[in-house]
Write an enzyme that holds these catalytic residues in place. Structure first.
Site, PDB file in Angstrom:
ATOM      1  N   HIS A 192       0.816  -1.212   0.000  1.00  0.00           N
ATOM      2  CA  HIS A 192       0.000   0.000   0.000  1.00  0.00           C
ATOM      3  C   HIS A 192       0.844   1.253   0.000  1.00  0.00           C
ATOM      4  O   HIS A 192       0.478   2.266  -0.580  1.00  0.00           O
ATOM      5  CB  HIS A 192      -0.923  -0.008   1.218  1.00  0.00           C
ATOM      6  CG  HIS A 192      -2.183  -0.743   0.935  1.00  0.00           C
ATOM      7  ND1 HIS A 192      -2.869  -1.450   1.871  1.00  0.00           N
ATOM      8  CD2 HIS A 192      -2.871  -0.874  -0.207  1.00  0.00           C
ATOM      9  CE1 HIS A 192      -3.933  -1.988   1.322  1.00  0.00           C
ATOM     10  NE2 HIS A 192      -3.950  -1.660   0.064  1.00  0.00           N
TER      11      HIS A 192
ATOM     12  N   GLU B 143       2.931 -12.788 -30.356  1.00  0.00           N
ATOM     13  CA  GLU B 143       4.152 -12.871 -29.544  1.00  0.00           C
ATOM     14  C   GLU B 143       5.099 -13.957 -30.033  1.00  0.00           C
ATOM     15  O   GLU B 143       6.168 -14.154 -29.461  1.00  0.00           O
ATOM     16  CB  GLU B 143       3.799 -13.118 -28.077  1.00  0.00           C
ATOM     17  CG  GLU B 143       2.844 -12.070 -27.531  1.00  0.00           C
ATOM     18  CD  GLU B 143       2.626 -12.181 -26.040  1.00  0.00           C
ATOM     19  OE1 GLU B 143       3.464 -11.677 -25.292  1.00  0.00           O
ATOM     20  OE2 GLU B 143       1.618 -12.783 -25.636  1.00  0.00           O
TER      21      GLU B 143
ATOM     22  N   ASP C 101       8.031 -10.737 -25.757  1.00  0.00           N
ATOM     23  CA  ASP C 101       8.087 -12.164 -26.076  1.00  0.00           C
ATOM     24  C   ASP C 101       8.474 -12.415 -27.531  1.00  0.00           C
ATOM     25  O   ASP C 101       9.199 -13.358 -27.823  1.00  0.00           O
ATOM     26  CB  ASP C 101       6.744 -12.832 -25.757  1.00  0.00           C
ATOM     27  CG  ASP C 101       6.647 -13.172 -24.283  1.00  0.00           C
ATOM     28  OD1 ASP C 101       7.640 -13.706 -23.742  1.00  0.00           O
ATOM     29  OD2 ASP C 101       5.614 -12.900 -23.669  1.00  0.00           O
TER      30      ASP C 101
ATOM     31  N   CYS D 168       2.376  -3.448 -27.644  1.00  0.00           N
ATOM     32  CA  CYS D 168       2.378  -3.156 -26.210  1.00  0.00           C
ATOM     33  C   CYS D 168       3.614  -3.696 -25.490  1.00  0.00           C
ATOM     34  O   CYS D 168       3.671  -3.680 -24.270  1.00  0.00           O
ATOM     35  CB  CYS D 168       1.103  -3.675 -25.549  1.00  0.00           C
ATOM     36  SG  CYS D 168       0.922  -5.455 -25.670  1.00  0.00           S
TER      37      CYS D 168
HETATM   38  C1  PEP Z   1       5.091  -8.759 -24.387  1.00  0.00           C
HETATM   39  O1  PEP Z   1       5.426  -9.935 -24.402  1.00  0.00           O
HETATM   40  O2  PEP Z   1       5.606  -7.883 -25.117  1.00  0.00           O
HETATM   41  C2  PEP Z   1       4.052  -8.295 -23.461  1.00  0.00           C
HETATM   42  C3  PEP Z   1       3.601  -7.061 -23.493  1.00  0.00           C
HETATM   43  O3  PEP Z   1       3.604  -9.197 -22.532  1.00  0.00           O
HETATM   44  P1  PEP Z   1       4.375  -9.558 -21.172  1.00  0.00           P
HETATM   45  O4  PEP Z   1       5.528  -8.600 -21.047  1.00  0.00           O
HETATM   46  O5  PEP Z   1       3.368  -9.423 -20.099  1.00  0.00           O
HETATM   47  O6  PEP Z   1       4.791 -10.953 -21.434  1.00  0.00           O
HETATM   48 MG    MG Z   2       4.206 -11.432 -23.420  1.00  0.00          MG
END
Ligand code: PEP
Ligand code: MG
Length: 586
Positions: free
Chosen positions: A187, A428, A452, A499
């Site tokens: 927290h 990925e 990934d 992402c």
């Molecule tokens: C990724 O693999 O780029 C991703 C955003 O997922 P994570 O980092 O949670 O594996």
């Molecule tokens: Mg990932």
């Protein structure tokens, strides 16, 4: 000078003087009372509980709306909990314990049931803190720090009680916070983020090394803590702070402006989050949506699986706060090394094992709980569901089939859900990127997970420091896979987002613009610099740069070329700091 590396828990740089704060645990006197003292002893306990509740109400009032207030509300409710109080009264009556002892025993019994790790352990810490307050009141001690901090204080503590953290941090006088102990989910860390105070937790022996009044420098982005640094180090931190301020200025100027290039190409900038509490930061940094909510954090660090209600509460809270902006919620990316406590993996090769969508399809009950909660929450905002690590069309079909079945189930129960809920996938694996044209026909959007994708295409364990030097986002093979993913999306007329960490590095922004990524999702604090690059960029120029870069064969050549070009165009935004091979994206 002493240098410590902890867990970066709230971004920003702070330089100030050490204010040590002890987690002042109350000493508990233990004695038996006479039978005729039972009633006065119970009255003493009731009075201390009442005082504690009033104190917590006072603190709560001074905090206003927001996360910090909610935490104090929770503490007040614990102090006011009739079961706890009745249990302690019972111990006074039955075992003739004094009030302090009875309260501590009662809290210890409840705490033991909560376990010693993870989320419930944090609730246990809250309970301990509330008990300390009641005991302080019983023995007539002042439970809160008496002296107000000086303006340049950086708190250094072994661990900081949440109520103390709330009072101290919201005084507006605290520049930074360092704790020896703790995690990003504690927290105190959540409070620091909510109140935008740079914070490093889990910094080892900071509270033993740092003495009151010592100069201290804290970098909440890298986790670095320097105690009594020399002039040169202070200068380095001051430069980092100036840089952070520059970012802040960019944020304030451009927060509401779109990321659109000078020749009119619009890119959407969204944020990645792990906890619902981060939504405020997403909005503060101009995030146009949540591009990735990693829901597995609901499962990690706890012993019991989250209930459908817990899922629902998290999702509804995020959707409501972000509405009408989109929120992409990724279904469980559990498995491999990401497993709840008590569910250890014995796979020899976890990264290539039963993880993400494979794990979910193997455990349909887990998926069902999560999807029911997601669909129920969909009425609160713009929900997008994202499936992690889809490598084969069959997995996508099976997952969609299950989602449709759950929709029908909810319809049968008369539960309302949003009319349109796009279902997308994360690309990925190299195979998925190369088969993107086919996958795109059966889903509503893509998001490329470069963390990934790079790991699998270059055969580099993203967590292994020994091969970190080979982790290169600008490898020609990686760029071609991204290109294939975007082409596949275009053919089917769906959006392609990214992402992974690569999306938040301003040095790669033009490359990604030229590759045709529609939405970049990143840590909230990375949004302003990326937006600045895109708003000053030109798509035609970026395309030329990409073409020239991809004419080189080695990743070193591509990287050198792109960095040089980017530094020429954006000298204040692109630096070599933290750019040693493998430092980003891991
Ligand atoms: C990724 O693999 O780029 C991703 C955003 O997922 P994570 O980092 O949670 O594996
Ligand atoms: Mg990932």
């Amino acid at each position: 000078m002493a240098k410590l590396i902890g867990i970066p828990a709230s971004p920003g740089v702070a330089i100030g003087r050490v204010l040590p704060v002890d987690r002042r645990r109350a000493r508990v006197p233990r004695y038996h009372v006479q039978p005729e003292q039972i009633d006065p002893e119970i009255a003493r306990l009731d009075k201390a509980v009442k005082e504690s509740v009033e104190q917590l109400q006072q603190i709560r009032k001074s905090l206003g709306e927001g996360e910090q207030g909610d935490i104090l509300d929770a503490h007040r409710m614990m102090a006011d909990d009739p079961t706890l109080l009745e249990g302690a009264r019972q111990l006074i009556r039955d075992e003739l314990l004094n009030a302090e002892w009875a309260m501590r025993r009662m809290v210890r019994d409840v705490s033991e049931k909560l376990g010693s790790e993870g989320y419930l352990a944090e609730r246990r810490a809250d309970l301990d803190e509330v008990c300390d307050r009641i005991v302080h009141n019983l023995i007539g001690e002042q439970p809160l720090p008496a002296a107000l901090p000086a303006d340049d204080s950086v708190i250094v503590a072994y661990d900081l009680a949440t109520a103390d953290a709330a009072v101290l941090l919201s005084s507006g006088k605290i520049r930074g916070l360092v704790t020896d102990f703790g995690s990003k989910t504690s927290h105190t860390a959540i409070l620091a983020r909510a109140l935008e105070v740079p914070c490093v937790v889990g910094a080892g022996q900071a509270s033993e090394i740092a003495k009151s009044g010592d100069v201290i420098a804290v970098d909440g982005h890298s986790g670095e803590v320097l105690i009594s640094p020399d002039r040169e180090e202070i200068l380095r931190f001051e430069m980092a702070r100036a840089e952070a301020k520059f970012r802040e200025a960019a944020l304030l100027e451009e927060r509401e402006l779109p990321a659109v290039t000078t020749d009119g190409r619009r890119v959407y900038l969204q944020a990645n989050i792990e906890f619902p509490e981060e939504v405020a930061s997403v909005l503060a940094h101009g995030g146009e949506g949540v591009g990735l909510y990693r829901t597995e954090f609901l499962y990690l660090n706890r012993e019991e699986l989250p209930t459908e209600e817990e899922h629902y509460r998290s999702y509804a809270a995020i959707l409501k706060q972000m509405a009408p902006k989109p929120v992409v919620i990724r279904t469980l990316d559990l498995g491999g090394d990401k497993l709840p406590i008590g569910h250890r993996s014995h796979e020899p090769n976890p990264a290539l094992g039963l993880r993400a969508i494979r794990f979910t399809l193997r455990h349909p009950q887990l998926f069902r709980t999560q999807i029911r909660a997601l669909l129920r929450a969909s009425v609160h905002g713009e929900l997008h569901i994202m499936l992690p690590m889809i490598a084969a069309v069959g997995e996508l079909r099976e997952a969609r089939k299950q989602i449709e079945a759950i929709k029908a189930e909810l319809a049968g129960e008369g539960v309302p859900i949003a009319e349109k809920i796009p279902v997308g996938i994360m690309l990925e694996t190299p195979a998925a990127a190369l088969a993107a044209d086919r996958l795109a026909r059966e889903c509503d959007f893509f998001s490329i997970g470069t963390n990934d994708l790079i790991q699998y295409s270059l055969a580099i364990d993203r967590g292994n420091r020994d091969v970190a030097y080979l982790y290169r986002p600008l490898h020609l093979g990686v760029l071609r896979l991204i290109q294939a993913a975007v082409d596949g999306a275009r053919q089917a007329g769906i959006e392609c987002a990214m992402c992974g960490e690569m999306a938040g590095d301003p040095a790669y922004a033009l490359v990604l613009l030229a590759l045709g990524i529609d939405t970049l999702s990143m840590n909230p604090s990375d949004i302003p610099p990326v937006k600045r690059v895109l708003r000053t960029a030109n798509l035609a120029d970026a395309k030329k740069m990409l073409e020239a870069a991809m004419a080189f064969s080695s990743h070193d050549e591509i990287e050198r070329y792109v960095l040089e070009e980017m530094k020429k165009r954006f000298p204040q935004l692109i630096s070599d700091a933290g750019r040693a091979a493998g430092e980003r994206g891991l």
